[in-house]
Design a protein around this motif. Sequence first.
Motif, PDB file in Angstrom:
ATOM      1  N   MET A  62      39.230  39.835  61.478  1.00  0.00           N
ATOM      2  CA  MET A  62      38.677  41.073  60.915  1.00  0.00           C
ATOM      3  C   MET A  62      37.426  40.786  60.093  1.00  0.00           C
ATOM      4  O   MET A  62      36.479  41.575  60.092  1.00  0.00           O
ATOM      5  N   ARG A  63      37.410  39.646  59.406  1.00  0.00           N
ATOM      6  CA  ARG A  63      36.200  39.260  58.672  1.00  0.00           C
ATOM      7  C   ARG A  63      35.039  39.072  59.636  1.00  0.00           C
ATOM      8  O   ARG A  63      33.915  39.513  59.384  1.00  0.00           O
ATOM      9  N   ARG A  64      35.311  38.445  60.776  1.00  0.00           N
ATOM     10  CA  ARG A  64      34.267  38.254  61.777  1.00  0.00           C
ATOM     11  C   ARG A  64      33.785  39.599  62.323  1.00  0.00           C
ATOM     12  O   ARG A  64      32.582  39.838  62.449  1.00  0.00           O
ATOM     13  N   MET A  65      34.725  40.485  62.626  1.00  0.00           N
ATOM     14  CA  MET A  65      34.370  41.810  63.144  1.00  0.00           C
ATOM     15  C   MET A  65      33.530  42.608  62.148  1.00  0.00           C
ATOM     16  O   MET A  65      32.661  43.391  62.533  1.00  0.00           O
ATOM     17  N   ALA A  66      33.807  42.390  60.857  1.00  0.00           N
ATOM     18  CA  ALA A  66      33.083  43.117  59.807  1.00  0.00           C
ATOM     19  C   ALA A  66      31.721  42.505  59.509  1.00  0.00           C
ATOM     20  O   ALA A  66      30.987  42.988  58.647  1.00  0.00           O
ATOM     21  N   GLY A  67      31.376  41.414  60.207  1.00  0.00           N
ATOM     22  CA  GLY A  67      30.050  40.825  60.051  1.00  0.00           C
ATOM     23  C   GLY A  67      29.963  39.689  59.060  1.00  0.00           C
ATOM     24  O   GLY A  67      28.861  39.297  58.659  1.00  0.00           O
ATOM     25  N   ARG A  68      31.110  39.172  58.641  1.00  0.00           N
ATOM     26  CA  ARG A  68      31.134  38.059  57.674  1.00  0.00           C
ATOM     27  C   ARG A  68      30.308  38.377  56.427  1.00  0.00           C
ATOM     28  O   ARG A  68      29.605  37.526  55.890  1.00  0.00           O
ATOM     29  N   THR A  70      29.755  39.567  52.372  1.00  0.00           N
ATOM     30  CA  THR A  70      30.393  39.132  51.125  1.00  0.00           C
ATOM     31  C   THR A  70      31.666  39.912  50.867  1.00  0.00           C
ATOM     32  O   THR A  70      32.703  39.348  50.497  1.00  0.00           O
ATOM     33  N   LEU A  71      31.608  41.227  51.096  1.00  0.00           N
ATOM     34  CA  LEU A  71      32.770  42.072  50.841  1.00  0.00           C
ATOM     35  C   LEU A  71      33.922  41.728  51.782  1.00  0.00           C
ATOM     36  O   LEU A  71      35.083  41.640  51.350  1.00  0.00           O
ATOM     37  N   SER A  72      33.614  41.494  53.050  1.00  0.00           N
ATOM     38  CA  SER A  72      34.683  41.157  53.994  1.00  0.00           C
ATOM     39  C   SER A  72      35.251  39.771  53.682  1.00  0.00           C
ATOM     40  O   SER A  72      36.449  39.528  53.856  1.00  0.00           O
ATOM     41  N   THR A  73      34.406  38.872  53.216  1.00  0.00           N
ATOM     42  CA  THR A  73      34.866  37.529  52.849  1.00  0.00           C
ATOM     43  C   THR A  73      35.795  37.588  51.641  1.00  0.00           C
ATOM     44  O   THR A  73      36.849  36.935  51.616  1.00  0.00           O
ATOM     45  N   VAL A  74      35.413  38.388  50.640  1.00  0.00           N
ATOM     46  CA  VAL A  74      36.268  38.560  49.455  1.00  0.00           C
ATOM     47  C   VAL A  74      37.602  39.190  49.848  1.00  0.00           C
ATOM     48  O   VAL A  74      38.666  38.755  49.402  1.00  0.00           O
ATOM     49  N   SER A  75      37.548  40.206  50.705  1.00  0.00           N
ATOM     50  CA  SER A  75      38.776  40.892  51.137  1.00  0.00           C
ATOM     51  C   SER A  75      39.695  39.945  51.896  1.00  0.00           C
ATOM     52  O   SER A  75      40.905  39.903  51.640  1.00  0.00           O
ATOM     53  N   ALA A  76      39.116  39.185  52.834  1.00  0.00           N
ATOM     54  CA  ALA A  76      39.919  38.251  53.624  1.00  0.00           C
ATOM     55  C   ALA A  76      40.495  37.144  52.751  1.00  0.00           C
ATOM     56  O   ALA A  76      41.661  36.762  52.898  1.00  0.00           O
ATOM     57  N   THR A  77      39.691  36.642  51.831  1.00  0.00           N
ATOM     58  CA  THR A  77      40.157  35.574  50.935  1.00  0.00           C
ATOM     59  C   THR A  77      41.294  36.070  50.059  1.00  0.00           C
ATOM     60  O   THR A  77      42.311  35.380  49.876  1.00  0.00           O
ATOM     61  N   ALA A  78      41.142  37.280  49.526  1.00  0.00           N
ATOM     62  CA  ALA A  78      42.209  37.872  48.705  1.00  0.00           C
ATOM     63  C   ALA A  78      43.478  38.019  49.525  1.00  0.00           C
ATOM     64  O   ALA A  78      44.584  37.680  49.071  1.00  0.00           O
ATOM     65  N   GLY A  79      43.326  38.510  50.760  1.00  0.00           N
ATOM     66  CA  GLY A  79      44.486  38.682  51.623  1.00  0.00           C
ATOM     67  C   GLY A  79      45.202  37.377  51.902  1.00  0.00           C
ATOM     68  O   GLY A  79      46.437  37.310  51.873  1.00  0.00           O
ATOM     69  N   ILE A  80      44.440  36.327  52.147  1.00  0.00           N
ATOM     70  CA  ILE A  80      45.043  35.027  52.456  1.00  0.00           C
ATOM     71  C   ILE A  80      45.708  34.418  51.221  1.00  0.00           C
ATOM     72  O   ILE A  80      46.767  33.782  51.322  1.00  0.00           O
ATOM     73  N   VAL A 188      39.101  41.911  69.925  1.00  0.00           N
ATOM     74  CA  VAL A 188      39.016  40.449  69.945  1.00  0.00           C
ATOM     75  C   VAL A 188      38.668  39.968  71.344  1.00  0.00           C
ATOM     76  O   VAL A 188      37.813  39.104  71.535  1.00  0.00           O
ATOM     77  N   SER A 189      39.309  40.556  72.346  1.00  0.00           N
ATOM     78  CA  SER A 189      39.074  40.104  73.715  1.00  0.00           C
ATOM     79  C   SER A 189      37.672  40.460  74.190  1.00  0.00           C
ATOM     80  O   SER A 189      37.084  39.760  75.004  1.00  0.00           O
ATOM     81  N   ARG A 190      37.116  41.570  73.672  1.00  0.00           N
ATOM     82  CA  ARG A 190      35.788  41.982  74.131  1.00  0.00           C
ATOM     83  C   ARG A 190      34.658  41.254  73.436  1.00  0.00           C
ATOM     84  O   ARG A 190      33.566  41.119  73.963  1.00  0.00           O
ATOM     85  N   THR A 191      34.933  40.799  72.208  1.00  0.00           N
ATOM     86  CA  THR A 191      33.838  40.230  71.411  1.00  0.00           C
ATOM     87  C   THR A 191      34.082  38.792  71.007  1.00  0.00           C
ATOM     88  O   THR A 191      33.428  38.267  70.120  1.00  0.00           O
ATOM     89  N   ALA A 192      35.073  38.161  71.644  1.00  0.00           N
ATOM     90  CA  ALA A 192      35.459  36.814  71.219  1.00  0.00           C
ATOM     91  C   ALA A 192      34.310  35.830  71.354  1.00  0.00           C
ATOM     92  O   ALA A 192      33.574  35.819  72.320  1.00  0.00           O
TER      93      ALA A 192
END
Length: 197
Positions: A62-68, A70-80, A188-192
């Motif tokens: 999802m971080r990749r889909m969101a364009g990597r 800063t906000l997506s990185t913070v969100s993904a890091t928090a989630g992990i 994921v399959s379309r943009t992998a």
Amino acid sequence: MSETSLNSRVAFVAAPLLVLAYGVIRILDGLDGSRGPGLAWTTGHLAFVAAMLLFVSTFVQMRRMAGRTTLSTVSATAGILGIAALITQFTIDMVVGFMSPDHAHMGELFERIQSVPGVLILVYTGVPLLFYVGQLAIVVQLAAQGRVKAWTPLLVLLDLVLPLVDKDLIPIGALCLLASFAPLAGQVSRTARPVSV
């Protein structure tokens, strides 16, 4: 389709299904009036831990889909970070189950563990919430970018709220999450492409 793409697609579907399994097993375990120790307790917890491990992949994707961003990185890091806390929590729960001859003894062990300074907030009440907050935040970002339907965050929110109303609603919440994650599996399959974290 690459192996990485296939694994990522599987994670978006399998993680909610494993949470669904945990929720159903949890209900069945409580039919006798108490939960744990025993096979159902352990099996349900193993299903949830497996789901959490798969959710790591969903956050990365999802971080990749969101364009990597800063906000997506913070969100993904928090989630992990939340995932790490939840895995710790459920591992403790399983160990307590293995060490206890009955439900009453489990309660005593939980009291002793949770009375250790910092354990309650780090493993049970505070840090685990980051998984849910991070997940909702990153899905909202994807919706704002038009990568998922506008109603997708509402389904994710339902998955987060329903267990707060009643933990027996976990299976319904998991189905909501599955409905919101299924389109992401298709993306994921379309943009992998190779993922760089």
